[in-house]
Design a protein around this motif. Sequence first.
Motif, PDB file in Angstrom:
ATOM      1  N   VAL A   1       0.819  -1.158   0.031  1.00 11.68           N
ATOM      2  CA  VAL A   1      -0.118  -0.096   0.029  1.00 11.68           C
ATOM      3  C   VAL A   1       0.795   1.209   0.125  1.00 11.68           C
ATOM      4  CG1 VAL A   1      -1.832  -1.062   1.159  1.00 11.68           C
ATOM      5  CG2 VAL A   1      -0.172   0.220   2.645  1.00 11.68           C
ATOM      6  N   THR A   2       0.555   2.308  -0.417  1.00  8.08           N
ATOM      7  CA  THR A   2       1.114   3.300  -0.617  1.00  8.08           C
ATOM      8  C   THR A   2       0.112   4.600  -0.859  1.00  8.08           C
ATOM      9  OG1 THR A   2       2.897   4.695  -1.458  1.00  8.08           O
ATOM     10  CG2 THR A   2       1.597   3.500  -3.209  1.00  8.08           C
ATOM     11  N   LYS A   3       0.557   5.766  -1.107  1.00  5.75           N
ATOM     12  CA  LYS A   3      -0.605   7.203  -1.075  1.00  5.75           C
ATOM     13  C   LYS A   3      -0.531   7.495  -2.591  1.00  5.75           C
ATOM     14  CE  LYS A   3      -0.178   9.038   3.598  1.00  5.75           C
ATOM     15  NZ  LYS A   3       0.341  10.218   4.302  1.00  5.75           N
ATOM     16  N   LYS A   4       0.530   7.231  -3.383  1.00  8.91           N
ATOM     17  CA  LYS A   4       0.698   8.291  -4.690  1.00  8.91           C
ATOM     18  C   LYS A   4       0.612   7.337  -6.004  1.00  8.91           C
ATOM     19  CE  LYS A   4       0.734  12.188  -2.769  1.00  8.91           C
ATOM     20  NZ  LYS A   4      -0.327  13.391  -2.916  1.00  8.91           N
ATOM     21  N   GLY A   5       0.643   6.041  -5.604  1.00  8.28           N
ATOM     22  CA  GLY A   5       0.640   4.907  -6.653  1.00  8.28           C
ATOM     23  C   GLY A   5       1.919   4.491  -7.074  1.00  8.28           C
ATOM     24  N   TYR A   6       1.890   3.759  -8.402  1.00  7.76           N
ATOM     25  CA  TYR A   6       3.105   3.095  -8.608  1.00  7.76           C
ATOM     26  C   TYR A   6       3.634   3.271 -10.245  1.00  7.76           C
ATOM     27  CZ  TYR A   6       1.501   0.318  -4.632  1.00  7.76           C
ATOM     28  OH  TYR A   6       0.948  -0.018  -3.529  1.00  7.76           O
ATOM     29  N   GLN A   7       4.827   3.343 -10.209  1.00  8.90           N
ATOM     30  CA  GLN A   7       5.348   3.285 -11.874  1.00  8.90           C
ATOM     31  C   GLN A   7       5.040   2.241 -12.501  1.00  8.90           C
ATOM     32  OE1 GLN A   7       9.655   4.145 -11.439  1.00  8.90           O
ATOM     33  NE2 GLN A   7       9.379   5.753 -10.144  1.00  8.90           N
ATOM     34  N   GLU A   8       5.108   2.416 -14.012  1.00 11.08           N
ATOM     35  CA  GLU A   8       4.610   1.462 -14.839  1.00 11.08           C
ATOM     36  C   GLU A   8       5.257   0.208 -14.524  1.00 11.08           C
ATOM     37  OE1 GLU A   8       3.728   0.849 -19.600  1.00 11.08           O
ATOM     38  OE2 GLU A   8       4.491   2.492 -18.864  1.00 11.08           O
ATOM     39  N   GLY A   9       6.501   0.074 -14.492  1.00 13.83           N
ATOM     40  CA  GLY A   9       7.147  -1.189 -14.162  1.00 13.83           C
ATOM     41  C   GLY A   9       6.806  -1.962 -12.894  1.00 13.83           C
ATOM     42  N   ALA A  10       6.702  -1.249 -11.990  1.00 16.66           N
ATOM     43  CA  ALA A  10       6.166  -1.850 -10.735  1.00 16.66           C
ATOM     44  C   ALA A  10       4.889  -2.387 -10.824  1.00 16.66           C
ATOM     45  CB  ALA A  10       6.139  -0.838  -9.787  1.00 16.66           C
ATOM     46  N   ARG A  11       3.717  -1.759 -11.694  1.00 15.59           N
ATOM     47  CA  ARG A  11       2.586  -2.326 -11.747  1.00 15.59           C
ATOM     48  C   ARG A  11       2.541  -3.595 -12.574  1.00 15.59           C
ATOM     49  NH1 ARG A  11       1.266   2.932 -12.947  1.00 15.59           N
ATOM     50  NH2 ARG A  11       0.913   2.455 -14.944  1.00 15.59           N
TER      51      ARG A  11
END
Length: 299
Positions: free
Chosen positions: A94-104
């Motif tokens: 979980v995080t507040k600001k989201g994920y980079q494309e590679g992470a997703r």
Amino acid sequence: MNEGAEYEKFTQEIYNEILKNQSVKNIDVKHNVKLVGKSGQKHQIDVYWEYQYDNTTFKIAIECKNYNHTVSISKVRDFFGVLYDLEDVKGIMVTKKGYQEGARKFGEHYGIDLMELREPEEGEAIVAETTLTFDCSVRHRLFLVDEDWAKVHNLNIQLYKQQLDWLSFPVCGKWINATHIPLTTKEDKIRNSEGKVIVDIRKLGEELSKKSQQDGDCVYRFEDAYVKTECGDIKIKEVKFEYENYAETKQIKIDAQNITKAILKNAINKEVLFIGKTFNDLLNNREEKKGSMPQIKKH
């Protein structure tokens, strides 16, 4: 307590609320747990979630990233390494600001749920939205000024019409060429040159209200008629009741921000869950507001 630990406790609290609303047994959500992996290595888990559903035990390790930027693939890879060493433990980050494309992409491939968890921001807790169109009709009361009388009495009707256009918003040329114009009257009476009341304008309007608006505009003509205004008595020839029909569109939104404790959004499939505030949350907010109010000293 530092901000990272506060976010972990917030995550623990939210997942506790989620479990309360589901048919599960042996609910257990712990903060800051040490788990021993298959390698013998101890791993620190921010939030550990374990429950039973349909006679099956589920173990969830939750990794919390209290970042003000998107999470990179390296952080998801590191978490995958921890999960790989653990026995039958599923992972949620979980995080507040989201994920980079590679992470997703990495999380989706290896079955790690990547979630955004935070308090709702402005406009983020809109739970319903609709557009309504209203058909409206406005009746204007207009006057045809006796221009010959106006010239004799130095009343510049054209200048007055220009001022009406300038005062309109947006500025338009509606009145400059109009025959009938609005006047601000001091009373709802039309009088003759001797000051006797000829007719009550308000009663004329009430009679029109009983009729169908489909009959269109209605004009009343007079020979010797005056109305009282801020500029004095003005001679008129006609009173016109004019209907203006228009459609008004309103967008209605139901914003649940004040009663929403958190928003939990799946970064991969985009599903969103709203977690509502409990009675205790609302009570605490009320007490906080009371505490922030300035105290009045008694003398």
